[in-house]
Design a protein around this motif. Sequence first.
Motif, PDB file in Angstrom:
ATOM      1  N   HIS A 115      12.289   2.211   0.708  1.00 36.60           N
ATOM      2  CA  HIS A 115      12.643   3.632   0.701  1.00 36.60           C
ATOM      3  C   HIS A 115      13.302   4.074  -0.599  1.00 36.60           C
ATOM      4  N   ALA A 116      13.094   5.353  -0.894  1.00 35.77           N
ATOM      5  CA  ALA A 116      13.880   6.044  -1.905  1.00 35.77           C
ATOM      6  C   ALA A 116      15.183   6.506  -1.265  1.00 35.77           C
ATOM      7  N   SER A 117      16.152   6.875  -2.076  1.00 33.42           N
ATOM      8  CA  SER A 117      17.425   7.351  -1.534  1.00 33.42           C
ATOM      9  C   SER A 117      17.231   8.697  -0.839  1.00 33.42           C
ATOM     10  N   PRO A 118      17.923   8.931   0.275  1.00 40.68           N
ATOM     11  CA  PRO A 118      17.732  10.150   1.062  1.00 40.68           C
ATOM     12  C   PRO A 118      18.686  11.268   0.655  1.00 40.68           C
ATOM     13  N   PRO A 119      18.403  12.501   1.036  1.00 39.61           N
ATOM     14  CA  PRO A 119      19.360  13.591   0.849  1.00 39.61           C
ATOM     15  C   PRO A 119      20.633  13.319   1.647  1.00 39.61           C
ATOM     16  N   GLY A 120      21.754  13.728   1.109  1.00 42.05           N
ATOM     17  CA  GLY A 120      23.019  13.535   1.797  1.00 42.05           C
ATOM     18  C   GLY A 120      23.664  12.199   1.522  1.00 42.05           C
ATOM     19  N   TRP A 121      22.951  11.328   0.804  1.00 44.02           N
ATOM     20  CA  TRP A 121      23.521  10.030   0.442  1.00 44.02           C
ATOM     21  C   TRP A 121      24.162  10.128  -0.928  1.00 44.02           C
ATOM     22  N   SER A 122      25.282   9.461  -1.112  1.00 44.09           N
ATOM     23  CA  SER A 122      25.893   9.365  -2.436  1.00 44.09           C
ATOM     24  C   SER A 122      26.434   7.962  -2.621  1.00 44.09           C
TER      25      SER A 122
ATOM     26  N   ALA B 220       0.845  -1.193   0.000  1.00 47.51           N
ATOM     27  CA  ALA B 220       0.000   0.000   0.000  1.00 47.51           C
ATOM     28  C   ALA B 220       0.880   1.242   0.000  1.00 47.51           C
ATOM     29  N   LEU B 221       0.291   2.342  -0.473  1.00 44.26           N
ATOM     30  CA  LEU B 221       1.021   3.607  -0.507  1.00 44.26           C
ATOM     31  C   LEU B 221       0.990   4.334   0.833  1.00 44.26           C
ATOM     32  N   ALA B 222       0.112   3.908   1.728  1.00 44.63           N
ATOM     33  CA  ALA B 222       0.018   4.503   3.061  1.00 44.63           C
ATOM     34  C   ALA B 222       0.202   3.418   4.113  1.00 44.63           C
TER      35      ALA B 222
ATOM     36  N   ALA C 151       3.097  -2.236   7.198  1.00 43.43           N
ATOM     37  CA  ALA C 151       3.826  -1.363   8.117  1.00 43.43           C
ATOM     38  C   ALA C 151       5.340  -1.383   7.910  1.00 43.43           C
ATOM     39  N   VAL C 152       5.811  -2.059   6.834  1.00 47.66           N
ATOM     40  CA  VAL C 152       7.254  -2.170   6.586  1.00 47.66           C
ATOM     41  C   VAL C 152       7.580  -1.458   5.271  1.00 47.66           C
ATOM     42  N   PRO C 153       8.386  -0.386   5.318  1.00 44.83           N
ATOM     43  CA  PRO C 153       8.587   0.422   4.115  1.00 44.83           C
ATOM     44  C   PRO C 153       9.734  -0.047   3.225  1.00 44.83           C
TER      45      PRO C 153
ATOM     46  N   ASP D  22      14.538   6.937  12.692  1.00 53.05           N
ATOM     47  CA  ASP D  22      13.703   7.596  11.686  1.00 53.05           C
ATOM     48  C   ASP D  22      14.559   8.256  10.611  1.00 53.05           C
ATOM     49  N   LEU D  23      15.695   7.660  10.313  1.00 48.24           N
ATOM     50  CA  LEU D  23      16.628   8.267   9.369  1.00 48.24           C
ATOM     51  C   LEU D  23      16.029   8.443   7.983  1.00 48.24           C
ATOM     52  N   LEU D  24      15.080   7.577   7.616  1.00 49.98           N
ATOM     53  CA  LEU D  24      14.489   7.636   6.280  1.00 49.98           C
ATOM     54  C   LEU D  24      13.022   8.040   6.321  1.00 49.98           C
ATOM     55  N   ALA D  25      12.588   8.637   7.421  1.00 48.78           N
ATOM     56  CA  ALA D  25      11.205   9.105   7.523  1.00 48.78           C
ATOM     57  C   ALA D  25      10.913  10.118   6.418  1.00 48.78           C
ATOM     58  N   GLY D  26       9.806   9.928   5.748  1.00 49.00           N
ATOM     59  CA  GLY D  26       9.426  10.803   4.652  1.00 49.00           C
ATOM     60  C   GLY D  26       9.914  10.342   3.296  1.00 49.00           C
ATOM     61  N   HIS D  27      10.709   9.281   3.280  1.00 44.55           N
ATOM     62  CA  HIS D  27      11.240   8.771   2.010  1.00 44.55           C
ATOM     63  C   HIS D  27      10.681   7.390   1.680  1.00 44.55           C
ATOM     64  N   GLU D  28       9.568   7.034   2.316  1.00 47.81           N
ATOM     65  CA  GLU D  28       8.921   5.761   2.029  1.00 47.81           C
ATOM     66  C   GLU D  28       8.226   5.821   0.662  1.00 47.81           C
ATOM     67  N   ILE D  29       8.440   4.815  -0.151  1.00 47.86           N
ATOM     68  CA  ILE D  29       7.761   4.728  -1.454  1.00 47.86           C
ATOM     69  C   ILE D  29       6.498   3.888  -1.321  1.00 47.86           C
ATOM     70  N   VAL D  30       6.609   2.773  -0.620  1.00 47.13           N
ATOM     71  CA  VAL D  30       5.499   1.840  -0.496  1.00 47.13           C
ATOM     72  C   VAL D  30       5.681   1.058   0.798  1.00 47.13           C
ATOM     73  N   TRP D  31       4.578   0.474   1.284  1.00 48.58           N
ATOM     74  CA  TRP D  31       4.606  -0.267   2.544  1.00 48.58           C
ATOM     75  C   TRP D  31       4.223  -1.721   2.274  1.00 48.58           C
ATOM     76  N   LEU D  32       5.006  -2.653   2.850  1.00 48.63           N
ATOM     77  CA  LEU D  32       4.789  -4.083   2.691  1.00 48.63           C
ATOM     78  C   LEU D  32       4.375  -4.702   4.024  1.00 48.63           C
ATOM     79  N   GLU D  33       4.084  -6.017   3.979  1.00 49.24           N
ATOM     80  CA  GLU D  33       3.536  -6.689   5.158  1.00 49.24           C
ATOM     81  C   GLU D  33       4.578  -7.139   6.170  1.00 49.24           C
ATOM     82  N   THR D  34       5.708  -7.685   5.713  1.00 49.58           N
ATOM     83  CA  THR D  34       6.640  -8.293   6.660  1.00 49.58           C
ATOM     84  C   THR D  34       8.072  -7.816   6.420  1.00 49.58           C
ATOM     85  N   PRO D  35       8.876  -7.766   7.483  1.00 50.10           N
ATOM     86  CA  PRO D  35      10.280  -7.370   7.315  1.00 50.10           C
ATOM     87  C   PRO D  35      11.070  -8.291   6.402  1.00 50.10           C
ATOM     88  N   ILE D  36      10.793  -9.604   6.447  1.00 51.30           N
ATOM     89  CA  ILE D  36      11.593 -10.511   5.628  1.00 51.30           C
ATOM     90  C   ILE D  36      11.286 -10.328   4.152  1.00 51.30           C
TER      91      ILE D  36
END
Length: 310
Positions: free
Chosen positions: A91-98, A79-81, A87-89, A113-127
């Motif tokens: 991520h897109a690449s963050p500012p300051g990363w190269s 899901a997009l939200a 509940a597992v995101p 929360d290092l990548l907060a705001g850079h979530e593209i999509v949310w999945l079901e499980t961490p694995i």
Amino acid sequence: MNDGAGRAMRLPMFDAPEGWADDDHAEALEAYLKSPPEGWPIPAVGAARDFFEQAFAPVAPVPAAALLTGYYEPELEGALARSDRFAVPLHASPPGWSEGRPWHSRAEIMAGDLLAGHEIVWLETPIEAFLAQVQGSVRVRLAKGGTLRLGFAGKNGHPYRSIGAELVRRGAVSQDAISAQAIRAWCRDNPGGVTGLLSHNPSYVFFRQLDLPDAAGPVGAAGCALYPLRSLAVDPAHIPLGAPVWVESHGTERLRRLMIAQDTGSAIKGPGRGDVFFGSGSGSGAGERAGRMREPGRLTVLLPRKGMPG
């Protein structure tokens, strides 16, 4: 080249390669033409098999024994939200990363929360999110309709460490039984240990959205869509991207196919490593085959014969 009677002479390939004559060289040529290195031969007219045999010469495999694994493009629900279910995101690449410079480790990313705001999509499980990163691409079926295609955008600059090898080291899974399916089963049976296991691999992959037709494979490091059982991930320090590679596996799959080096991978290091792209989707069987693919074999690279026009 001909034999004086107008017939093309079939130049020798390698020592009686099992399956060479039975392979679909036209399919391999279609893949090759998507990513030929600059200056390499391009066929004018004629049969695909003749082109490969006359324009290329095999290079003796070094080392003689190779390790062949498999990968695929997963298809997962998401899901997009964020929600209780998703509940597992990713991520897109963050500012300051190269690219190429170490950023925060996976454990640090997962803990804060290092990548907060850079979530593209949310999945079901961490694995499943972790395995999508390992594959480097994913199709996400959105809960509200539609499909999102994501591809590799970079990584955090830390070395890849296998969580499968870690489970073997712990004695949790035997070396003979380790596979993506075995890792999923361990995570299902040991939910409290999943975060610690995933943190063993400090490497973290960032994604980008792709605009691709449904029928097309994900985009590999060579810049083209990958072909099932024709595209091979290699270490470009040893095998040039775009090169044809004769692949033989000595296990259940028993592959005997001409593939094209069109991708790379964090775990694919050294001249004797190849990762076979098995395809896309959850119902295709690609994931099951890729997950259990870990076979000894041989990789024979085909390089242009001297004097062949590009």
